[in-house]
Write an enzyme that holds these catalytic residues in place. Structure first.
Site, mmCIF file in Angstrom:
data_model
loop_
_atom_site.group_PDB
_atom_site.id
_atom_site.type_symbol
_atom_site.label_atom_id
_atom_site.label_comp_id
_atom_site.label_asym_id
_atom_site.label_seq_id
_atom_site.Cartn_x
_atom_site.Cartn_y
_atom_site.Cartn_z
ATOM 1 N N HIS A 141 30.074 3.568 28.124
ATOM 2 C CA HIS A 141 28.683 4.363 28.487
ATOM 3 C C HIS A 141 27.809 3.653 29.450
ATOM 4 C CE1 HIS A 141 25.260 6.830 27.437
ATOM 5 N NE2 HIS A 141 26.113 7.717 26.977
ATOM 6 N N ASP A 218 30.096 -1.151 20.662
ATOM 7 C CA ASP A 218 29.620 0.422 20.833
ATOM 8 C C ASP A 218 30.332 1.260 19.892
ATOM 9 O OD1 ASP A 218 28.915 2.813 21.354
ATOM 10 O OD2 ASP A 218 28.756 2.595 23.489
ATOM 11 N N GLN A 221 31.131 6.572 19.181
ATOM 12 C CA GLN A 221 32.270 7.583 19.061
ATOM 13 C C GLN A 221 33.283 7.118 18.079
ATOM 14 O OE1 GLN A 221 31.938 10.425 20.544
ATOM 15 N NE2 GLN A 221 30.532 9.833 21.968
ATOM 16 N N LYS A 244 25.175 11.688 16.212
ATOM 17 C CA LYS A 244 26.415 12.164 16.246
ATOM 18 C C LYS A 244 27.342 12.211 15.054
ATOM 19 C CE LYS A 244 26.504 9.582 20.667
ATOM 20 N NZ LYS A 244 26.566 10.473 21.978
ATOM 21 N N CYS A 384 27.813 10.041 31.287
ATOM 22 C CA CYS A 384 27.043 8.866 31.546
ATOM 23 C C CYS A 384 28.230 7.864 31.459
ATOM 24 C CB CYS A 384 26.189 8.582 30.129
ATOM 25 S SG CYS A 384 25.056 9.815 30.202
#
Ligand SMILES: Cc1ncc(COP(=O)(O)O)c(C=O)c1O
Length: 447
Positions: A141, A218, A221, A244, A384
């Site tokens: 991202h 990261d 997700q 999220k 993104c």
């Protein structure tokens, strides 16, 4: 077979032993009652961008403001002490969720973006020198690319990236070759947001550590969707976003190993992060306060813990299994749609519940708009992740992403919606000759 699980966690729905009952879970989320359009239920397939919020989280937020609201760490009065205690309890709850060695390793931030910027700026300033190597990947991202470009520009560090293979996986040979160059830092996504690729992060982290790199993961997700144990993964930093994972907008966490955090300079200056301030210089508070300048978003942090309660009551294993099951069903059903190309890993083993696709020569924005007419919410654009789009040789994709409140009916509505889009755009005849297919991106990109 189904079992009922406790209402104290805000989960009132039936839980199947095989998988979650998405339709029943939707009852816990008021938006699904309130966002019907023309009698059509909301089919929400954009949780990778932001999830919906269960009543328990909304209640927790209201409850905080109705009963406990005050500025924290500063007041000696009762209400401030209550708010402070709730905030620090929230930190402990998050540490347990991640299996962090200490709550001090959990810093409240606004989301993944702020967490990664904090590391790149603070750790980067203290540790990067001209010529040092920063490695990220082609599937990141933008928020795990740009902070590194910024700090590279300020320190003279070099940047290299791990390319993707034709079917949207990380190129392991290229990864190993880059590790052989002894990078200072590896910035890596656990699960890619554009293609849903699940990276084998435990082995990649071990390889990066053997090469001497600090690893910034990261988790935007992954943390909302699967069990995460930061000590088992052995990542040095992990950033994720509360919004999220059923939590409030503006909530997020940066996990960092204590020794690294202790050695880092502050990211921002201001109230709460100091020990003493002279007119000429300042000394810092210990972590985590050192990295939490100014008044934090206390109510959001507190409500985030109710999201964790909700998720853990279902079981993160069950959440993950459910999403992958729907993802597999979606890949199978979407493959029946004429002219539709699914991008990313061919094997479900390497996929999350995020599916990016193209539909004939229709622009993804048109597809999303036609789906929206049927109250089906998907995302269209570059997500993104412009380097991913470039690798696919497309401007944009349409992306459906699944969460615990989705089920096979949502997939069926999506597929029916796509057929409607094809008919509306007069594609039936034009695409009659297209074979339905799920192809690796290499083919889609003509590589
Ligand atoms: C993989 C990934 N990283 C980072 C982000 C940025 O998250 P936020 O906007 O919550 O900071 C996102 C958001 O979509 C994401 O999917």
């Amino acid at each position: 077979m189904t079992t009922r699980i406790g209402e104290s966690n805000g989960t009132s729905a039936a839980l199947s032993t095989a998988s979650l009952d998405g339709a029943a879970l939707r009852n816990d989320f008021p938006i699904f009652r309130n966002a019907e359009v023309g009698g059509r239920p909301l089919t929400f397939l954009d949780s990778a961008a932001s999830s919906q919020k269960p009543q328990a989280v909304i209640d927790a937020l209201r409850d905080y403001y109705e009963t406990s609201n005050a500025n924290i760490h500063r007041g000696v009065y009762h209400l401030s002490e209550i708010a402070t205690a709730q905030y620090e309890e929230a930190r402990k709850r998050i540490a347990r969720f991640l299996n962090a060695a200490s709550p001090r390793e959990c810093i409240f931030v606004r989301g993944t973006t702020e967490g990664i910027n904090l590391v790149a700026s603070s750790w980067g300033r203290a540790n990067l020198t001209p010529g040092d190597l920063i490695v990220y990947t082609e599937m990141e991202h933008h928020s795990n690319i740009i902070p590194w470009q910024l700090i590279a520009g300020q320190t003279g560090a070099r940047i290299a990236w791990v390319p993707m293979t034709p079917d949207g996986l990380l190129d392991r040979e290229a990864f190993t070759a880059l590790m052989a160059q002894g990078p200072k830092v590896l910035a890596l996504t656990h699960v890619g947001n554009a293609l849903g690729t699940v990276n084998p992060v435990k082995e990649l982290i071990a390889e990066a550590h053997a090469a001497g790199a600090v690893v910034v993961l990261d988790g935007a997700q992954s943390v909302p969707h699967m069990p995460i144990d930061v000590q088992d993964l052995d990542c040095d930093f992990l950033a994720f976003s509360g919004h999220k994972m059923l939590g409030p907008m503006g909530s997020g966490v940066l996990y960092g190993k204590r020794a690294l955090l202790d050695a880092m300079p502050p990211y921002q200056g201001g109230g709460s992060m100091i020990r003493t301030v002279e007119l000429t210089h300042t000394t810092w508070a210990d972590v985590p306060a050192k990295f939490e300048a100014g008044t934090p978003s206390v109510g959001d942090a507190v409500a985030l813990t109710r999201a964790l309660d909700y998720l853990e009551a279902l079981g993160m294993d069950a959440v993950w299994a459910h999403e992958r099951e729907i993802g597999a069903y979606a890949v199978a059903r979407l493959s029946e749609v004429p002219g539709l190309t699914i991008y990313g890993p061919a094997k479900m083993d390497h996929r999350s519940g995020v599916i990016s696709f193209g539909l004939g020569d229709l622009h993804p924005h048109d597809v999303a708009t036609l789906l929206d007419e049927q109250n089906i919410a998907v995302r269209a654009g570059h997500h993104c992740a412009q380097p991913v789009m470039r690798a696919l040789d497309v401007m944009a994709t349409t992306r459906a992403s699944f969460y615990l409140y989705n089920d096979r009916d949502d997939v069926d509505r999506l597929v029916a919606g796509l057929h409607h889009a094809i008919r509306t755009m007069g594609g039936g005849g034009v695409w009659a000759g297209f074979a339905a297919r799920a192809v690796p991106q290499s083919e889609a990109a003509g590589a």
